[in-house]
Design a protein around this motif. Structure first.
Motif, PDB file in Angstrom:
ATOM      1  N   ILE A   1     -41.786  10.213  48.046  1.00  0.00           N
ATOM      2  CA  ILE A   1     -41.492   9.282  46.411  1.00  0.00           C
ATOM      3  C   ILE A   1     -41.188  10.662  44.796  1.00  0.00           C
ATOM      4  CG2 ILE A   1     -43.111   8.684  45.990  1.00  0.00           C
ATOM      5  CD1 ILE A   1     -40.964   5.998  45.286  1.00  0.00           C
TER       6      ILE A   1
ATOM      7  N   ASN B   1     -41.481   9.333  41.004  1.00  0.00           N
ATOM      8  CA  ASN B   1     -41.833   8.268  40.143  1.00  0.00           C
ATOM      9  C   ASN B   1     -42.618   8.646  39.275  1.00  0.00           C
ATOM     10  OD1 ASN B   1     -44.226   8.845  41.243  1.00  0.00           O
ATOM     11  ND2 ASN B   1     -43.846   6.806  43.461  1.00  0.00           N
TER      12      ASN B   1
ATOM     13  N   LYS C   1     -35.081   9.417  33.180  1.00  0.00           N
ATOM     14  CA  LYS C   1     -36.088   8.743  33.147  1.00  0.00           C
ATOM     15  C   LYS C   1     -37.744   9.565  34.091  1.00  0.00           C
ATOM     16  CE  LYS C   1     -36.985   4.648  35.920  1.00  0.00           C
ATOM     17  NZ  LYS C   1     -36.354   3.663  36.573  1.00  0.00           N
ATOM     18  N   TYR C   2     -37.130   9.837  35.080  1.00  0.00           N
ATOM     19  CA  TYR C   2     -38.003  10.866  35.623  1.00  0.00           C
ATOM     20  C   TYR C   2     -38.777  12.838  35.218  1.00  0.00           C
ATOM     21  CZ  TYR C   2     -38.162   6.595  38.707  1.00  0.00           C
ATOM     22  OH  TYR C   2     -37.628   5.627  39.116  1.00  0.00           O
TER      23      TYR C   2
ATOM     24  N   LEU D   1     -31.144   8.948  35.735  1.00  0.00           N
ATOM     25  CA  LEU D   1     -32.751   8.899  36.620  1.00  0.00           C
ATOM     26  C   LEU D   1     -32.580  10.116  36.455  1.00  0.00           C
ATOM     27  CD1 LEU D   1     -31.253   7.643  39.781  1.00  0.00           C
ATOM     28  CD2 LEU D   1     -32.537   6.389  38.860  1.00  0.00           C
TER      29      LEU D   1
ATOM     30  N   GLN E   1     -32.729   5.582  45.768  1.00  0.00           N
ATOM     31  CA  GLN E   1     -33.236   5.407  44.330  1.00  0.00           C
ATOM     32  C   GLN E   1     -33.613   3.881  44.725  1.00  0.00           C
ATOM     33  OE1 GLN E   1     -31.287   3.978  40.473  1.00  0.00           O
ATOM     34  NE2 GLN E   1     -29.259   4.938  41.658  1.00  0.00           N
ATOM     35  N   SER E   2     -35.122   3.300  44.290  1.00  0.00           N
ATOM     36  CA  SER E   2     -35.476   1.991  44.174  1.00  0.00           C
ATOM     37  C   SER E   2     -36.841   1.072  43.052  1.00  0.00           C
ATOM     38  CB  SER E   2     -36.380   1.586  45.840  1.00  0.00           C
ATOM     39  OG  SER E   2     -37.711   2.315  44.957  1.00  0.00           O
ATOM     40  N   GLU E   3     -36.797   0.408  43.116  1.00  0.00           N
ATOM     41  CA  GLU E   3     -37.097  -0.243  41.742  1.00  0.00           C
ATOM     42  C   GLU E   3     -38.635   0.486  41.773  1.00  0.00           C
ATOM     43  OE1 GLU E   3     -36.085  -4.616  40.732  1.00  0.00           O
ATOM     44  OE2 GLU E   3     -37.134  -4.287  43.278  1.00  0.00           O
ATOM     45  N   GLU E   4     -39.521   0.953  42.917  1.00  0.00           N
ATOM     46  CA  GLU E   4     -40.562   1.651  42.639  1.00  0.00           C
ATOM     47  C   GLU E   4     -39.973   3.338  42.410  1.00  0.00           C
ATOM     48  OE1 GLU E   4     -39.252  -0.196  45.534  1.00  0.00           O
ATOM     49  OE2 GLU E   4     -41.033  -2.046  44.376  1.00  0.00           O
ATOM     50  N   GLY E   5     -38.873   4.042  42.381  1.00  0.00           N
ATOM     51  CA  GLY E   5     -38.867   5.319  42.399  1.00  0.00           C
ATOM     52  C   GLY E   5     -37.616   5.753  43.762  1.00  0.00           C
ATOM     53  N   ILE E   6     -37.515   7.164  43.403  1.00  0.00           N
ATOM     54  CA  ILE E   6     -36.594   7.514  43.912  1.00  0.00           C
ATOM     55  C   ILE E   6     -37.621   8.214  46.069  1.00  0.00           C
ATOM     56  CG2 ILE E   6     -34.640   9.657  45.073  1.00  0.00           C
ATOM     57  CD1 ILE E   6     -34.823   9.491  41.550  1.00  0.00           C
TER      58      ILE E   6
END
Length: 423
Positions: free
Chosen positions: A421, A423, A149-150, A146, A402-407
């Protein structure tokens, strides 16, 4: 360190209690008592020699006054011999005291009666659990992925600049780190702790005072030229505020909090369990420290546990509390409760706080005392706890939120971060 009088009066109890740490302390304890007997004998001989020398000095003065110089000169020769004897005895006494202290420094604290016997972390007792473990979406990632990724934590850049275990926080990752520090400090000061900004290096006396030396010397970064140590925790400088201090009973309790980077060599650490933020050589931590009256220290200990619980409830992280067994309790602690947060993506528990009562163990080394109601100096009790250690809290937030949209940022932290968030 343990007090010799306590060891002498509770020899069997001490041996039995240290067995919980898997230590056969019989020989050590016998050596302590033998060294102390030798110390007492030398002290008595020295006191008697000095008393005889002082008595002769007065007699010599009277002889000179009465004109009996010849008798006075004979006695002066005897006082010269007594002075040499007293110097020899003083040297022997100092050496014996030093040898006794060096032996005492190697003996860990006596575990509290509630501490279970055990060899390792596998024998710790889970005593409390709270919070629901979230169900993550398909494709959920561990925090180190993560972070990449971000673009919020750069482990490779830290490795380039310094080495493994020195991450670089970036952008919203740095903001979230700063938010956690501010939130923890605000919670602690609201609970009555006074905030301190503390040195990041300490001298040998400070490291000895809280029990890092000689027990954890191999885990500390040592600035050899100046004989200073980078702090492994704010506990060390924070508790040493009170070294060689005599408080009045009315000043108790004392509460201290402080944020510091912490430095640990973590020699021999390797494997998958040290990936990402799981184990670092430099990390941020907010500490709480208490100096308490002995009669109140375990009530204060319970209060510290409730305080850390409250923080984790507000962060809405699933956690559990462990009572550490004898084999996993630190050298200086009498009782320790560990808090662990559940890392959903890693499917494992991560330690994020240790709360410990050291009773008089640190205070005896520090000469930290208070004047009791009878006007006598008495050793205080010291306690401390992480409130909280950031790396694994951050790992828990990144993975559990975490979610599919972001943290998603925990609601309690959003006023500190300024965003909801990542993202």
């Amino acid at each position: 360190m343990l007090q010799v009088t306590f060891i002498r009066e509770n020899k069997e109890l001490v041996v039995e209690a240290l067995a919980k740490r898997n230590i056969n302390a019989v020989e050590m304890i016998n050596n302590v008592l033998t060294f102390d007997d030798d110390r007492k004998r030398l002290q008595t001989e020295l006191d008697n020699t000095l008393a005889e020398s002082n008595s002769l000095s007065k007699e010599i003065g009277n002889l000179y006054k009465s004109g009996e110089a010849q008798k006075a000169n004979v006695l002066k020769e005897k006082t010269s011999i007594l002075k040499e004897t007293s110097k020899d005895l003083s040297d022997l006494l100092n050496a014996k005291v030093e040898a006794l202290n060096q032996l005492l420094y190697k003996i860990p604290n006596v575990p509290h009666t509630s501490v279970p016997k055990g060899n390792s972390e596998d024998d710790n007792e889970e005593i409390y659990k709270e919070g629901d473990i979230p169900t993550l979406h398909d494709g959920a990632l561990p925090h180190w992925e993560l972070a990449k990724k971000y673009d919020i934590i750069d482990f490779e850049l830290g490795n380039k600049i310094t080495g493994a275990g020195f991450p670089v926080y970036k952008g919203k990752g740095a903001r979230l780190q700063r938010a956690l520090i501010a939130y923890f400090l605000d919670k602690n000061t609201a609970a009555g702790y006074t905030e301190y900004q503390l040195p990041l290096m300490v001298n040998e006396a400070s490291a000895l005072g809280t029990g890092q030396l000689p027990d954890k010397e191999g885990q500390m970064y040592h600035v050899t030229e100046d004989n200073l140590y980078l702090i492994p925790t704010a506990e060390v400088p924070g508790t040493n505020i009170f070294r060689d201090v005599v408080l009045s009973e009315s000043e108790l309790p004392v509460g201290v909090t402080g944020y510091t980077p912490c430095f640990r060599r973590e020699a021999g650490s390797y494997g998958a369990h040290v990936r990402g933020l799981n184990r670092l050589h430099q990390f941020d931590k907010v500490e709480i420290i208490r100096v308490e009256h002995p009669s109140n220290s375990y009530k204060a200990f319970d209060g510290m546990i409730d305080h850390v619980k409250d923080i984790l409830k507000e962060l809405k992280l699933p956690y559990r509390i462990l009572r550490l067994c004898g084999g996993d309790t630190s050298f200086a602690a009498a009782l320790t409760f560990d808090f662990e947060v559940f890392s959903t993506a890693q499917d494992r528990w991560l330690e994020i706080s240790s709360v410990s009562n050291f009773e008089t163990f640190q205070a005896n080394r520090l000469k930290l005392r208070f004047k009791n109601s009878e006007g006598k100096n008495e050793l205080a009790h010291t306690l401390n706890g992480s409130s909280l250690a950031l790396p694994r809290v951050l790992a828990g937030i990144l993975e559990n939120y975490q979610s599919e949209e972001g943290i998603v940022i925990p609601e309690v932290l959003q006023p500190y971060t300024g965003f909801k968030i990542i993202n």
